[in-house]
Design a protein around this motif. Structure first.
Motif, PDB file in Angstrom:
ATOM      1  N   PHE A 228       0.310   4.004   9.067  1.00  0.00           N
ATOM      2  CA  PHE A 228       1.357   3.964   8.047  1.00  0.00           C
ATOM      3  C   PHE A 228       2.249   2.741   8.228  1.00  0.00           C
ATOM      4  CE2 PHE A 228       3.450   6.037  11.584  1.00  0.00           C
ATOM      5  CZ  PHE A 228       4.751   5.579  11.529  1.00  0.00           C
TER       6      PHE A 228
ATOM      7  N   SER B 223      -5.951   9.399  -9.286  1.00  0.00           N
ATOM      8  CA  SER B 223      -6.039   9.940  -7.926  1.00  0.00           C
ATOM      9  C   SER B 223      -6.865   9.036  -7.027  1.00  0.00           C
ATOM     10  CB  SER B 223      -6.627  11.348  -7.949  1.00  0.00           C
ATOM     11  OG  SER B 223      -7.957  11.332  -8.424  1.00  0.00           O
TER      12      SER B 223
ATOM     13  N   TRP C 186       0.723   0.100   6.273  1.00  0.00           N
ATOM     14  CA  TRP C 186       0.938   0.362   4.848  1.00  0.00           C
ATOM     15  C   TRP C 186       2.270  -0.207   4.365  1.00  0.00           C
ATOM     16  CZ3 TRP C 186      -0.456   5.949   2.942  1.00  0.00           C
ATOM     17  CH2 TRP C 186      -1.826   6.191   3.139  1.00  0.00           C
TER      18      TRP C 186
ATOM     19  N   ILE D  78       0.835  -1.189   0.000  1.00  0.00           N
ATOM     20  CA  ILE D  78       0.000   0.000   0.000  1.00  0.00           C
ATOM     21  C   ILE D  78       0.880   1.252   0.000  1.00  0.00           C
ATOM     22  CG2 ILE D  78      -1.860   1.214   1.194  1.00  0.00           C
ATOM     23  CD1 ILE D  78      -2.507  -1.607  -0.043  1.00  0.00           C
ATOM     24  N   ARG D  79       1.993   1.199   0.691  1.00  0.00           N
ATOM     25  CA  ARG D  79       2.930   2.330   0.702  1.00  0.00           C
ATOM     26  C   ARG D  79       3.396   2.662  -0.707  1.00  0.00           C
ATOM     27  NH1 ARG D  79       8.316   0.390   2.877  1.00  0.00           N
ATOM     28  NH2 ARG D  79       8.179  -0.586   0.821  1.00  0.00           N
TER      29      ARG D  79
ATOM     30  N   TYR E 159       0.594   4.132  -2.856  1.00  0.00           N
ATOM     31  CA  TYR E 159       0.303   5.500  -2.451  1.00  0.00           C
ATOM     32  C   TYR E 159       1.326   6.478  -3.033  1.00  0.00           C
ATOM     33  CZ  TYR E 159      -1.088   9.346   0.639  1.00  0.00           C
ATOM     34  OH  TYR E 159      -1.538  10.547   1.134  1.00  0.00           O
TER      35      TYR E 159
ATOM     36  N   THR F  60      -4.771   6.929  -4.631  1.00  0.00           N
ATOM     37  CA  THR F  60      -4.444   7.597  -3.371  1.00  0.00           C
ATOM     38  C   THR F  60      -5.647   7.620  -2.436  1.00  0.00           C
ATOM     39  OG1 THR F  60      -2.855   9.022  -4.516  1.00  0.00           O
ATOM     40  CG2 THR F  60      -3.637   9.766  -2.367  1.00  0.00           C
ATOM     41  N   THR F  61      -6.798   7.976  -2.975  1.00  0.00           N
ATOM     42  CA  THR F  61      -8.020   8.018  -2.167  1.00  0.00           C
ATOM     43  C   THR F  61      -8.298   6.674  -1.521  1.00  0.00           C
ATOM     44  OG1 THR F  61      -8.988   9.730  -3.568  1.00  0.00           O
ATOM     45  CG2 THR F  61     -10.509   8.388  -2.291  1.00  0.00           C
ATOM     46  N   SER F  62      -8.102   5.605  -2.273  1.00  0.00           N
ATOM     47  CA  SER F  62      -8.392   4.267  -1.754  1.00  0.00           C
ATOM     48  C   SER F  62      -7.375   3.850  -0.696  1.00  0.00           C
ATOM     49  CB  SER F  62      -8.420   3.263  -2.906  1.00  0.00           C
ATOM     50  OG  SER F  62      -9.446   3.604  -3.826  1.00  0.00           O
ATOM     51  N   CYS F  63      -6.129   4.206  -0.878  1.00  0.00           N
ATOM     52  CA  CYS F  63      -5.134   3.929   0.168  1.00  0.00           C
ATOM     53  C   CYS F  63      -5.519   4.630   1.469  1.00  0.00           C
ATOM     54  CB  CYS F  63      -3.750   4.385  -0.281  1.00  0.00           C
ATOM     55  SG  CYS F  63      -3.001   3.395  -1.599  1.00  0.00           S
ATOM     56  N   GLU F  64      -6.000   5.850   1.349  1.00  0.00           N
ATOM     57  CA  GLU F  64      -6.371   6.619   2.537  1.00  0.00           C
ATOM     58  C   GLU F  64      -7.625   6.090   3.208  1.00  0.00           C
ATOM     59  OE1 GLU F  64      -6.584  10.487   0.820  1.00  0.00           O
ATOM     60  OE2 GLU F  64      -4.431  10.896   1.095  1.00  0.00           O
TER      61      GLU F  64
END
Length: 275
Positions: free
Chosen positions: A100, A87, A103, A71-72, A75, A90-94
């Motif tokens: 972290f 984008s 991640w 995930i890191r 992202y 990024t939204t889905s990782c968040e």
């Protein structure tokens, strides 16, 4: 957590890794869920990390994500300029209910194969019309639509010894207009519902993906933008048993949120936004 029932760990997996699959086996990816709870039925772990399936490869056809991509790394991915919908990665990782530190170990493939309703990598890949390449225990491969992979809460179509090898997201989906809505009971909590909508830049269609509020992803496709009544009708046609029920929300609450956010999305696209 120590997995006291495990007696063997395979650090050099075969090709394919499920070739000698037996009862009590489990594939080990990041392990962030596997080591978070008791696993009394497991006897052997097959570590997939040495296989190096961690690519993030950009090509003319789109984006290839290796199942072991963390995930890191997802992202931190920098996409081509015309991939506006990237984008959503990024939204889905968040949207992870994770720090972290998680991640750094959690993988895209691991989150998908856990097949939990709130798995954000499932939301992302279904909404972006991805396909999954699955590798069977006999070495054969099959390609499936991301929308067909998860069949219920913590359930999917993987056969014993079969593993997710990679995810392919088409470039045409990554160039679409998009928006999303997400509801949580707390700011960093588990998703009660997570919805993503996309639209071709040269058409008036709508592809609406509903997750977290349902036991499996629901993807509603419209050739042209529906009116409010048609959109509400399609959401209300989702079977009662598909709406998820847990402490984060009742089925009625989640159905209400889906209808409310869907109308917001319809209005947003009609007004010419967002990207």
């Amino acid at each position: 957590m120590d997995l006291n029932a495990v007696t063997d760990v395979v650090r050099e997996p075969l090709d394919p890794p499920g070739a000698q699959w037996q009862a009590g086996d489990a594939f080990l990816a990041g392990g962030t869920w596997l080591f978070s709870d008791e696993q009394p039925n497991l006897r052997r772990l097959i570590d997939l990390m040495p296989l190096g399936w961690d690519t993030l490869a950009v090509g003319d056809s789109g984006l290839e994500i290796g199942a072991m991509c963390t995930i890191r790394d997802l992202y931190a991915f920098s996409s081509p300029a015309d991939w506006s919908a990237a984008s959503l990665l990024t939204t889905s990782c968040e949207a992870f209910l994770a720090s972290f530190k998680v991640w750094n170990a959690a993988t895209v493939g691991g989150n998908i194969c856990m097949s939990l309703p709130a798995g954000p990598m499932i939301t992302m890949t279904v909404a972006l019309e991805a396909t999954y390449t699955l590798l069977a225990s006999d070495g054969s491969e099959r390609i499936v639509d991301a929308a067909d992979f998860v069949t219920g809460n913590n359930a999917n179509i993987l056969a014993p010894g079969e593993v997710l090898r990679k995810v392919d997201i088409p470039a045409r989906a990554l160039r679409k207009r998009h928006t999303h809505r997400r509801f949580t009971l707390t700011q960093l909590g588990r998703s009660t519902i997570f919805m993503i909508a996309t639209q071709d830049r040269h058409a008036n269609d709508l592809l609406l993906t509903i997750t977290a509020g349902t036991t499996r992803p629901i993807r509603l496709a419209f050739d042209s933008m529906p009116d409010a009544d048609e959109l509400a009708r399609r959401i209300n046609e989702v079977a009662d048993e598909l709406w998820f029920d847990d402490p984060n929300g009742t089925p009625d609450h989640r159905r209400h949120l889906a209808g409310h956010y869907a109308e917001e999305i319809r209005d947003e696209f009609a007004a010419g936004g967002p990207s």
